[in-house]
Design an enzyme around this catalytic site. Structure first.
Site, PDB file in Angstrom:
ATOM      1  N   ASN A 177      -1.737   1.982 -18.858  1.00  0.00           N
ATOM      2  CA  ASN A 177      -1.544   2.839 -17.690  1.00  0.00           C
ATOM      3  C   ASN A 177      -2.908   3.307 -17.163  1.00  0.00           C
ATOM      4  O   ASN A 177      -3.948   2.949 -17.723  1.00  0.00           O
ATOM      5  CB  ASN A 177      -0.607   4.010 -18.022  1.00  0.00           C
ATOM      6  CG  ASN A 177      -1.194   4.963 -19.055  1.00  0.00           C
ATOM      7  OD1 ASN A 177      -2.412   5.037 -19.232  1.00  0.00           O
ATOM      8  ND2 ASN A 177      -0.335   5.695 -19.731  1.00  0.00           N
ATOM      9  N   ASP A 202      10.666  -0.847 -21.457  1.00  0.00           N
ATOM     10  CA  ASP A 202       9.658   0.191 -21.628  1.00  0.00           C
ATOM     11  C   ASP A 202       9.034   0.565 -20.283  1.00  0.00           C
ATOM     12  O   ASP A 202       8.715   1.730 -20.034  1.00  0.00           O
ATOM     13  CB  ASP A 202       8.581  -0.308 -22.596  1.00  0.00           C
ATOM     14  CG  ASP A 202       7.479   0.699 -22.818  1.00  0.00           C
ATOM     15  OD1 ASP A 202       7.722   1.675 -23.566  1.00  0.00           O
ATOM     16  OD2 ASP A 202       6.395   0.551 -22.236  1.00  0.00           O
TER      17      ASP A 202
END
Lengths: 321, 321, 321
Positions: free
Chosen positions: C7, C196
């Site tokens: 991320n 996920d």
């Protein structure tokens, strides 16, 4: 959106957005065309209407792509796609893109066989009539637009800065399994992504700044490209205004193993890019040095397209006020 | 190995193997160079010794890459890498590749600062002495090999089949985050993968068959390539024997935003490809039509390399018998 | 680990780790199941035991995945996988994850045919007995867990902040060649990565911070997903404690072209996420606004799971002291 989807300033490439738009369109179109008996089929992209990039998208944003079938003729269907970009940290959302795509259902048994499109229901007679008009308009345009078959000349070895030859760029790409649909033809979205990539490099070479896709002219997909082909994508500047660059992108395909089939022009289109500063504000673009009659002709044609779309934008603004 | 790693015949691209080799070498080298106090550093690839592809690798096989540090000088280290391909359905294993790579530790604080390499332990004095000889040999070769700075001319527009110009190919690639190491320079393995891709397209254009990488000449990495650069990779045939094609691959880099830095030659190397039939048996290669003095000179040099490596292979065979 | 694996804060996505775990498990399982005569086969994932993410992994770290077969019944086998993350600059290593996966060998000739598993050797009778207990426990659980067939309702258009509807998210993915095993079914790891991804978007929308996967409940793979399917993955919050969010993720698959086969629930699971500040310290999570009986029921069930796993963790801590 991931780092690899964007340039070093964090702006997501227009080609990534175009690829997602086409993926959504292809799913919705294929699903609809298989709601009838007969051969199973895939929706093959034949045309994308002119599309404008309304706001830049950044790394870390979540992109929502929604697609609706808005018109069905006997053998083709129109899908309208909307792209929203959401910043999930602040919760803000913006409209990034709106596009209209035309598909034709090809049989999975025989890719040359065009299937019939199941009819759709319209909310109103007006809606159907408007769709029919869009259908007729694009049909006429597609018939008028022949593939530009003109050979692309390689640029001179020591081209001067800001000439067409200086920024002209080509890439070759060997079509792999992930580029292809279930019947082993290249996704239209993959081709558009490569086109945007080359156009972006041309624009960046011309102005040496952060550049982003502003719009893409209507694209007609003349011929399909098969797995195992080598695709050559060439971009060259045609016209430069104060704030924008128009780049012609030509896609040629050739089978590596079936040499007798030769090289053919598969797609061609015009991309418009703008140059941005660090705060994403538009920057002036260096003028283009035109050399020779051919470049002058292409520049004049580009200018006409530029003025036409400027007039159209202003007319729309007037209507909205 | 996935479908995307291979050509349409299922042969994994040599470039994919080279990329894995370099990844393993970079990890082992970086780990070793950080086993001391001082600046944290990354092992940067400066040279790959000539490497032969011993057996083809196929989709679905599991590839094992193992890397060992085999020599350390004051400022550089040699890593030897072995690639085994395992068919997990039959249990069979084969040696796919053996390679030797040279790395130099660059400080993460200042990429221009070369760090010292911690000493390694040798099994025997002979082992150390052999390593020292390899080190001296490659040092001399690296100093002798200057970057080939000759400009690559674009091919003529309507080149005849089997000429150099007919198969010459270029690709451009915009360097993205995933191509780069932690200090934002391109992984050597990524560059080699692009080089193999272009060389493969040149070879396939020349003989229109299934082609695979047979070997790669020693590669020296003259200059680093930074994130945000555009890389132009060009391949052209130099010499063709009965069963093999030698392709020179030139890698030029240019920053898109720092125009003053100009374009520079980052890497150059010779790749050798062979042509295979459906049963992975070698096929004869069409002769190359040489045009002009320059092409003749390059072909003569290629032939000398070809004869030299043939003689070397036969000498090795003799020794083994 | 590369930028695209993480991320924007540099934390590697849990889904990337899950995908690597499953890849290692599939290789080890397939290799073992082919060490006998009879049809060649692939180990197909049928269940992943509850797994906790013990430490975050960052971009630039080298991840080591090791897998061992720990139990074999007649038709299934258990693989235990350990994930270590190594910082090659500092030399530090940490345990990132430990997981247990159950596989069933499917014939490559006929995917519906379950093969026998060759027996394995156990170090001790105790080891075998413990494995047998785990086998019986998961078998019972798998039989009890029916696919949750409840339809997922779309969220209301203008959901209020911190409600379930506000953060509910879906993605669709067209299954391509790189997502699939040799017999054209989706890798279990690919499905878990998508799950996920969606769960992470739900969590980020709820708390607008940097979020990471803390654990994944046992996942049963009810039905296989084939190449060419469209997969819809939906995530919605079920229960929120002071420091964690439980997200239910539902995976539905449908063939694009064979509409008569209909849409089916392929997998469902609960993911737990936590919210982190800039120094990777846990942050409080905004409470969830429950609306209606259904949401209340799901939240109560989630709370029960939360309390149970908290009690288990504390019991384990007690035992270790």
């Amino acid at each position: 959106m991931l780092p690899d989807d964007a340039n070093i300033m964090g702006n997501v490439h227009g080609g990534i957005i175009l690829k997602m738009i086409e993926e959504a369109g292809g799913i919705v179109g294929t699903r609809h065309c298989n709601t009838q008996s007969g051969d199973r089929c895939l929706a093959a992209l034949v045309r994308v209407e002119k599309t404008e990039f309304l706001s830049p998208v950044f790394i870390g944003e979540v992109v929502h792509v929604s697609a609706d079938i808005t018109y069905a003729s006997k053998h083709s269907l129109e899908v309208q796609v909307k792209v929203m970009a959401e910043n999930i940290l602040t919760g803000s959302k913006k409209l990034a893109n709106k596009a209209a795509l035309w598909y034709v259902p090809c049989s999975l048994q025989n890719v040359e066989k065009i299937m019939e499109v199941p009819p759709i229901k319209y909310v109103s007679a007006e809606q159907e009539e408007e769709g029919r008009k869009r259908y007729e308009a694009q049909k006429t345009e597609r018939q008028e637009t022949k593939a530009r078959i003109e050979e692309v000349m390689p640029p001179p070895p020591n081209a001067e800065r800001h000439t067409v030859g200086f920024s002209q760029s080509s890439l070759i790409h060997l079509v792999g399994p992930s580029d292809c649909t279930l019947h082993d033809y290249v996704h239209g979205g993959t081709t558009m992504k490569l086109m945007d990539e080359v156009a972006g490099i041309v624009a960046a070479r011309h102005c040496n700044t952060n550049i982003v896709t502003a719009s893409v002219d209507a694209i007609n997909f003349h011929r399909k490209i098969k797995k195992g082909c080598v695709v050559t994508v060439t971009g060259r500047l045609t016209f430069v205004s104060n704030r924008s660059m128009e780049i012609e992108v030509l896609v040629d395909a050739a089978s590596l193993v079936e040499k007798e089939k030769g090289k053919y022009r598969a797609v061609s289109a015009f991309f418009t890019f703008i140059s941005l500063d660090k705060d994403n504000k538009p920057l002036p673009v260096p003028p283009l040095k035109i050399e020779g009659e051919e470049e002058q002709r292409r520049s004049d044609e580009g200018k006409a397209r530029y003025l036409q779309s400027k007039a159209k934008r202003e007319a729309e603004k007037g209507r909205q006020q």
